[in-house]
Scaffold this motif. Structure first.
Motif, mmCIF file in Angstrom:
data_model
loop_
_atom_site.group_PDB
_atom_site.id
_atom_site.type_symbol
_atom_site.label_atom_id
_atom_site.label_comp_id
_atom_site.label_asym_id
_atom_site.label_seq_id
_atom_site.Cartn_x
_atom_site.Cartn_y
_atom_site.Cartn_z
ATOM 1 N N GLN A 78 74.477 -16.706 0.492
ATOM 2 C CA GLN A 78 74.283 -16.969 1.915
ATOM 3 C C GLN A 78 73.781 -18.399 2.044
ATOM 4 O OE1 GLN A 78 71.510 -14.352 3.914
ATOM 5 N NE2 GLN A 78 72.174 -14.988 5.951
ATOM 6 N N MET A 79 74.310 -19.145 2.996
ATOM 7 C CA MET A 79 74.053 -20.574 3.059
ATOM 8 C C MET A 79 73.586 -20.985 4.452
ATOM 9 S SD MET A 79 76.551 -23.640 1.705
ATOM 10 C CE MET A 79 77.988 -22.728 2.249
ATOM 11 N N VAL A 80 72.556 -21.843 4.502
ATOM 12 C CA VAL A 80 72.093 -22.423 5.760
ATOM 13 C C VAL A 80 71.935 -23.922 5.572
ATOM 14 C CG1 VAL A 80 70.941 -20.319 6.554
ATOM 15 C CG2 VAL A 80 69.654 -21.989 5.205
ATOM 16 N N ASN A 81 72.066 -24.657 6.660
ATOM 17 C CA ASN A 81 72.041 -26.115 6.623
ATOM 18 C C ASN A 81 70.949 -26.613 7.556
ATOM 19 O OD1 ASN A 81 72.554 -28.840 6.557
ATOM 20 N ND2 ASN A 81 74.661 -28.704 7.298
ATOM 21 N N LEU B 211 67.194 -19.722 9.011
ATOM 22 C CA LEU B 211 66.361 -20.762 9.601
ATOM 23 C C LEU B 211 65.960 -20.321 10.994
ATOM 24 C CD1 LEU B 211 68.350 -23.975 8.597
ATOM 25 C CD2 LEU B 211 66.174 -23.229 7.642
ATOM 26 N N ILE B 212 64.670 -20.387 11.298
ATOM 27 C CA ILE B 212 64.191 -20.071 12.636
ATOM 28 C C ILE B 212 63.364 -21.234 13.146
ATOM 29 C CG2 ILE B 212 64.148 -17.600 12.096
ATOM 30 C CD1 ILE B 212 61.059 -17.820 12.216
ATOM 31 N N LEU C 244 62.395 -22.246 7.087
ATOM 32 C CA LEU C 244 63.160 -21.394 6.171
ATOM 33 C C LEU C 244 62.451 -20.061 5.970
ATOM 34 C CD1 LEU C 244 65.629 -21.211 4.252
ATOM 35 C CD2 LEU C 244 64.119 -22.027 2.418
ATOM 36 N N ILE C 245 63.173 -18.977 6.246
ATOM 37 C CA ILE C 245 62.666 -17.615 6.034
ATOM 38 C C ILE C 245 63.460 -17.007 4.890
ATOM 39 C CG2 ILE C 245 62.339 -15.338 7.054
ATOM 40 C CD1 ILE C 245 60.592 -17.441 8.314
ATOM 41 N N ILE C 246 62.768 -16.407 3.942
ATOM 42 C CA ILE C 246 63.391 -15.831 2.744
ATOM 43 C C ILE C 246 63.141 -14.328 2.746
ATOM 44 C CG2 ILE C 246 63.438 -15.843 0.213
ATOM 45 C CD1 ILE C 246 62.250 -18.677 0.329
ATOM 46 N N GLY C 247 64.212 -13.562 2.621
ATOM 47 C CA GLY C 247 64.094 -12.110 2.473
ATOM 48 C C GLY C 247 64.147 -11.731 1.009
#
Length: 502
Positions: free
Chosen positions: A439-442, A488-489, A494-497
């Motif tokens: 899963q990728m966020v920028n 990302l919120i 950065l939020i990590i599950g």
């Protein structure tokens, strides 16, 4: 050492895992674990701390940033198939949806509402994994208020009591025979097919008379908040087929409750402008799929249980109105399911694991949109298109896509060399069967790309010196938790599950 000339390294350029270890340039690392980059140097990465403390959610499988009109929140799926809605670190609703067979879900927010499609992974005959919508499951909608999610769409009236239309009340109408029916409207704006089972018919014999509509059905569903009267224009030679005639919304024919059973209306045929006939072919329950996206104001839903190359497209501005006949696109069949979809520069791009197709809205029904191949060797996994900040996947100039061959930039075509060129050996060693876990966020503020990896670590790519294969600086982050999912919120937090229960 007396004759040794020191080598000055003015910039640390990150991880290099490409080819033989002896080929690592002097300004790169052969290992870069738990570091983050600063101007001309590096330091230990930032630490982590618990975000949500009010409810013990347990083993976290997937998280998404869910933007509400009041701010950011988080949707969380745990390993029991329960989805929770976290408003803040101390406020969590749920579970808002519980489906034990759900191992992952697709999500998109539209007008503050969350649309959720449950799916799981299956293994085919040659051992490859594929993600498909759950059998006998549906698309769900959640309004963000803590009330449990419900099936998107809605059922029309199936009341056996016939609708009644009686002319004669003071008003106005065109002379002749007309057909009348009722359309329900839900609290998310979905309009059902006309009902009840027997429509009303009436013949006007005076232009100064309107109609009294009675026995108007009441929906048993509490989420139906309005009803609308629809009618045909004058019918010549009625053949008894009530579904065979075009129906229109009657001006001032709204009933703004779910209790009133009669209403007086007046209209001329020329006033009937808004067509309602297309509602007959819409799903009342929308089959579950995998990927959700939007395109030109339409909802996109892909990969049903028994239609893995099917893409469904809603009506413009009506995310729950999926036409069963015309609202679909068939992607070329190759035995592999559609994995993802993304709008970019007014084009809808549709992905399989090693294929990319493009569709363009031709202002006709979606079934006439022809999927054109863009690349027959590059695709994307189910979470392999980078989400930008706390919104969608589109940057101004490009998409960032995780493919089997590397992390790619896409601007209408894939650019080579791949963005992950410096870590090509590392990337190619990732198990292709486990790409669904990426899963990728920028974070375009700090200019960092984050990816979850199948081994529960995170790959970070700092592109503050430029988003190109040479300038990007990679590092691997490990934790004492099993990182499975990220979001990302609040723009770029950065939020990590994690799979590890707190």
């Amino acid at each position: 050492m007396r004759d040794h000339n020191p080598v000055v390294i003015e910039e640390f350029n990150g991880l290099w895992v490409r080819g033989d270890p002896e080929t690592v340039p002097l300004d790169h690392f052969s290992q870069a674990i738990n570091v983050q980059y600063i101007e001309s140097g590096f330091r230990t990465r930032d630490g982590i701390e618990p975000y949500q403390t009010a409810t013990a959610i347990g083993n976290v499988v997937r998280i998404y940033n869910y933007v509400l009109p009041t701010g950011d929140s988080i949707l969380t799926l745990d390993s029991n198939g329960d989805i929770y809605h976290t408003i803040s670190p101390t406020v969590t609703y749920g579970p808002i949806l519980s489906i034990p067979a759900m191992t992952d879900f697709g999500f998109i927010a539209v007008a503050g509402r969350a649309y959720i499609t449950p799916y799981n992974s299956t293994i085919n005959s040659i051992g490859q994994s594929a993600e498909i919508g759950l059998e006998d499951e549906f698309l769900y909608v959640y309004r963000g208020d803590g009330v449990a999610a419900r099936k998107a769409g809605g059922a029309p009236s199936v009341s056996a009591t016939p609708l009644v239309a009686v002319p004669g009340v003071a008003g106005f109408s065109d002379l002749g025979f007309h057909i009348f029916a009722i359309v329900f409207e839900t609290n998310t704006g979905y309009l059902t097919a006309p009902g009840p089972l027997t429509f009303a018919t009436a013949t006007s014999v005076s232009e100064v008379q309107g109609y009294t509509i009675s026995s108007i059905p009441v929906s048993p569903d509490t989420f139906v908040t309005k009803r609308h009267i629809v009618a045909s224009k004058k019918v010549l030679g009625y053949n008894g087929d009530q579904d065979g005639y075009q129906l229109f919304f009657v001006p001032d024919g709204n009933i703004d409750d779910n209790t009133t059973t009669s209403k007086v209306i007046s209209f001329y045929d020329i006033d009937l402008l808004e067509d309602a006939s297309h509602l007959i072919d819409n799903f009342s329950e929308i089959p579950a799929g995998v990927a959700l996206a939007t395109y030109n104001g339409r909802m996109i839903l892909t990969t049903e249980f028994d239609n893995i190359s099917l893409v469904r497209v809603s009506a413009p501005g009506e995310p729950e109105a999926f036409d069963q006949v015309d609202g679909l696109i068939i992607i070329p069949l190759d035995g592999n399911p559609v994995t993802n979809a993304q709008e970019f520069r007014d084009v809808l791009y549709i992905y399989k694991k090693t294929r990319t197709y493009a569709c363009v809205d031709n202002e006709d029904i979606p079934s006439t949109w022809i999927p054109e191949p863009v690349d027959q060797g590059i695709g994307a996994p189910v979470h392999g298109i980078s989400q930008v900040l706390d919104s969608g996947g589109v940057n101004v100039e490009y998409l960032v896509i995780a493919d089997f061959s590397g992390i790619m930039l896409f601007n209408g075509a894939y650019t080579r060399p791949e963005l992950s060129w410096k870590i090509a050996t590392f990337w190619l060693e990732i198990d292709h069967f486990e790409f669904r876990k990426i899963q990728m966020v920028n974070d375009t503020i700090n200019q960092i790309i984050y990816l979850t990896l199948p081994d529960s670590s995170i790959l970070s790519g700092d592109y503050s010196n430029g988003i190109n294969p040479k300038a990007i600086k990679w590092a691997i982050w490990n934790f004492d938790i099993e990182a499975t999912t990220i979001a990302l919120i609040n723009v770029n937090r950065l939020i990590i599950g994690s799979l590890q229960e707190s």
